[in-house]
Write a protein that holds these residues in place. Sequence first.
Motif, PDB file in Angstrom:
ATOM      1  N   LEU A   9       9.661   7.741   2.870  1.00 47.58           N
ATOM      2  CA  LEU A   9       8.897   8.963   3.120  1.00 47.58           C
ATOM      3  C   LEU A   9       9.449  10.041   2.198  1.00 47.58           C
ATOM      4  O   LEU A   9      10.625  10.407   2.300  1.00 47.58           O
ATOM      5  CB  LEU A   9       9.033   9.383   4.585  1.00 47.58           C
ATOM      6  N   LEU A  10       8.615  10.554   1.294  1.00 46.17           N
ATOM      7  CA  LEU A  10       9.048  11.507   0.281  1.00 46.17           C
ATOM      8  C   LEU A  10       8.241  12.798   0.389  1.00 46.17           C
ATOM      9  O   LEU A  10       7.014  12.759   0.484  1.00 46.17           O
ATOM     10  CB  LEU A  10       8.871  10.908  -1.115  1.00 46.17           C
ATOM     11  N   ILE A  11       8.927  13.927   0.365  1.00 44.76           N
ATOM     12  CA  ILE A  11       8.290  15.241   0.466  1.00 44.76           C
ATOM     13  C   ILE A  11       8.650  16.071  -0.754  1.00 44.76           C
ATOM     14  O   ILE A  11       9.819  16.068  -1.196  1.00 44.76           O
ATOM     15  CB  ILE A  11       8.735  15.978   1.754  1.00 44.76           C
ATOM     16  N   GLY A  12       7.678  16.799  -1.294  1.00 44.16           N
ATOM     17  CA  GLY A  12       7.905  17.606  -2.485  1.00 44.16           C
ATOM     18  C   GLY A  12       8.042  19.090  -2.186  1.00 44.16           C
ATOM     19  O   GLY A  12       7.268  19.651  -1.411  1.00 44.16           O
ATOM     20  N   PHE A  46       1.915   1.801   5.181  1.00 42.66           N
ATOM     21  CA  PHE A  46       2.204   2.267   3.826  1.00 42.66           C
ATOM     22  C   PHE A  46       3.689   2.119   3.513  1.00 42.66           C
ATOM     23  O   PHE A  46       4.543   2.522   4.299  1.00 42.66           O
ATOM     24  CB  PHE A  46       1.778   3.727   3.668  1.00 42.66           C
ATOM     25  N   GLU A  47       3.965   1.558   2.351  1.00 41.85           N
ATOM     26  CA  GLU A  47       5.356   1.382   1.922  1.00 41.85           C
ATOM     27  C   GLU A  47       5.983   2.709   1.527  1.00 41.85           C
ATOM     28  O   GLU A  47       7.124   2.997   1.866  1.00 41.85           O
ATOM     29  CB  GLU A  47       5.428   0.400   0.753  1.00 41.85           C
ATOM     30  N   ILE A  48       5.249   3.499   0.768  1.00 46.96           N
ATOM     31  CA  ILE A  48       5.712   4.823   0.364  1.00 46.96           C
ATOM     32  C   ILE A  48       4.645   5.833   0.763  1.00 46.96           C
ATOM     33  O   ILE A  48       3.464   5.648   0.464  1.00 46.96           O
ATOM     34  CB  ILE A  48       5.975   4.902  -1.151  1.00 46.96           C
ATOM     35  N   VAL A  49       5.063   6.894   1.440  1.00 47.68           N
ATOM     36  CA  VAL A  49       4.167   7.999   1.792  1.00 47.68           C
ATOM     37  C   VAL A  49       4.757   9.264   1.188  1.00 47.68           C
ATOM     38  O   VAL A  49       5.941   9.557   1.375  1.00 47.68           O
ATOM     39  CB  VAL A  49       4.025   8.159   3.315  1.00 47.68           C
ATOM     40  N   ASN A  80       0.827  -1.209   0.000  1.00 51.14           N
ATOM     41  CA  ASN A  80       0.000   0.000   0.000  1.00 51.14           C
ATOM     42  C   ASN A  80       0.860   1.258   0.000  1.00 51.14           C
ATOM     43  O   ASN A  80       1.896   1.315   0.675  1.00 51.14           O
ATOM     44  CB  ASN A  80      -0.904   0.002   1.235  1.00 51.14           C
ATOM     45  N   HIS A  81       0.408   2.262  -0.754  1.00 47.99           N
ATOM     46  CA  HIS A  81       1.105   3.545  -0.832  1.00 47.99           C
ATOM     47  C   HIS A  81       0.110   4.670  -0.554  1.00 47.99           C
ATOM     48  O   HIS A  81      -1.098   4.520  -0.776  1.00 47.99           O
ATOM     49  CB  HIS A  81       1.720   3.742  -2.212  1.00 47.99           C
ATOM     50  N   LEU A  82       0.620   5.814  -0.097  1.00 48.81           N
ATOM     51  CA  LEU A  82      -0.237   6.948   0.267  1.00 48.81           C
ATOM     52  C   LEU A  82       0.356   8.239  -0.265  1.00 48.81           C
ATOM     53  O   LEU A  82       1.550   8.520  -0.067  1.00 48.81           O
ATOM     54  CB  LEU A  82      -0.368   7.031   1.791  1.00 48.81           C
ATOM     55  N   ALA A  83      -0.468   9.053  -0.936  1.00 49.06           N
ATOM     56  CA  ALA A  83      -0.065  10.375  -1.414  1.00 49.06           C
ATOM     57  C   ALA A  83      -1.025  11.403  -0.828  1.00 49.06           C
ATOM     58  O   ALA A  83      -2.242  11.284  -0.981  1.00 49.06           O
ATOM     59  CB  ALA A  83      -0.100  10.425  -2.943  1.00 49.06           C
ATOM     60  N   ILE A  84      -0.474  12.421  -0.164  1.00 51.61           N
ATOM     61  CA  ILE A  84      -1.297  13.426   0.522  1.00 51.61           C
ATOM     62  C   ILE A  84      -1.073  14.784  -0.138  1.00 51.61           C
ATOM     63  O   ILE A  84       0.061  15.237  -0.304  1.00 51.61           O
ATOM     64  CB  ILE A  84      -0.936  13.508   2.016  1.00 51.61           C
ATOM     65  N   SER A  85      -2.152  15.451  -0.489  1.00 55.10           N
ATOM     66  CA  SER A  85      -2.076  16.698  -1.243  1.00 55.10           C
ATOM     67  C   SER A  85      -1.939  17.914  -0.345  1.00 55.10           C
ATOM     68  O   SER A  85      -1.987  17.843   0.882  1.00 55.10           O
ATOM     69  CB  SER A  85      -3.342  16.871  -2.091  1.00 55.10           C
ATOM     70  N   GLY A  86      -1.793  19.077  -0.995  1.00 56.02           N
ATOM     71  CA  GLY A  86      -1.818  20.347  -0.294  1.00 56.02           C
ATOM     72  C   GLY A  86      -3.250  20.759   0.029  1.00 56.02           C
ATOM     73  O   GLY A  86      -4.199  20.015  -0.216  1.00 56.02           O
ATOM     74  N   GLY A  87      -3.371  21.984   0.571  1.00 56.85           N
ATOM     75  CA  GLY A  87      -4.713  22.460   0.893  1.00 56.85           C
ATOM     76  C   GLY A  87      -4.809  23.341   2.127  1.00 56.85           C
ATOM     77  O   GLY A  87      -5.898  23.622   2.609  1.00 56.85           O
ATOM     78  N   GLY A  88      -3.672  23.797   2.684  1.00 59.43           N
ATOM     79  CA  GLY A  88      -3.725  24.693   3.834  1.00 59.43           C
ATOM     80  C   GLY A  88      -4.442  24.077   5.017  1.00 59.43           C
ATOM     81  O   GLY A  88      -4.191  22.926   5.389  1.00 59.43           O
TER      82      GLY A  88
END
Length: 415
Positions: free
Chosen positions: A212-215, A127-130, A97-105
Amino acid sequence: MVRRPHLPDKLARLRVAVRALLLLILLGLTAGCAIAIARNPVPRALVDKAEVVGLGQVRFWGDTLPRAYEAMVIERYAQLKRHRPHLVQKGARPLVNHLAISGGGDNGAFGAGLLVGWSAAGTRPEFEIVTGVSTGALTAPFAFLGPAYDAQLKEVYTTYRTEQLASTQILRALRGGEAVADNSKLARVIAKYVTPEMLEAIAREHARGRRLLIGTTNLDAQRPVIWDMGAIASSARKREALRLFRQVLLASSAIPGVFPPVHIKVSAGGKLYDEMHVDGGTTAQVFFLPTQLHLAQFDRRLRIRPRRRLYIIRNVKVTPEWQPVEPRLTKIAGRSLSTVMKNQAIGDIYRLYVLARRNGIAFNLAAPPPDFNKKSKEPFDPEYMSALFDVGYRLAKAGFPWAHAPPGLVASNSN
């Protein structure tokens, strides 16, 4: 006796700050001002060679496969084989399982509530990748470390208000400063939660093969940057790693013009420079991995056959929201910018859908329900955030109705 200004006065000043920002953007008044901020940007010819001082290559461009991607995959495979061999066992079909979390204040409260409610339901996977960007970057470390950090995650998104996270500096901005608000308060809040103990926990999970990856956005290069936060946390240079980890989170949430950018020291060609990083949402409202990725070729080489799921939390509604717009410059500009961001996010979700389909990954999307109509009274309103948190919590605890296609498409894959 000095009287502290009442909340209405502070909100009025914040509204003035936002209007000032819009005017700066629309009228191009940011050049030729009194305040001069010295910089030593990386020369164009050295951009691809720049490394963070003392920590080396702990990031890569988000719009292309990194040159060392094959080595990164092999390293992760070795970690999995050592710590969780069932995931790479020959002939096995483990669920990943992987998880991607968006922006939004402040709308990040929705994703926070969803994660905590998911824990309460007893069905939240590891989650393997967040990945996280902007407000999602602040959520991602808690999501990565799991339910043990749910109480802290809830606290972040239900108790802080605007005056605890930002201070306006309108005059400085009008004189040529970097932003209309100062984010030193936000930096202190990040430091409160991002402790050496948190980094140790993230480093342990990184050693198990999780990522854990941050953009952020490199504003000079106009390109997205993906930071490997586990690699940072694993560095032997603990003080520098902690500082950079906090810097990256602050940069990812640095809305251009509203908050100042984060200047990160790098070396290239034997000299020191600085990179200017701002909100990752400037280049992508949500991300997972570079779209050029083809997992099947690595699966064949490594002789593994995992089943993959991608869960995407979009913290802002993906449906249109009707609202009468006053015929005034700032109102029209503000509404237009929010519309651009909404549709940019939908485009990013379509890109992830294409990536998922091409790589055989089950696609799952969550967003606030269209019937949630409560309005925020300030940029970070605890009452509003608590209500949105509760919506995400209730929906997840009851079994969230994940969408299996982007807005406007009929689902053609399942989870």
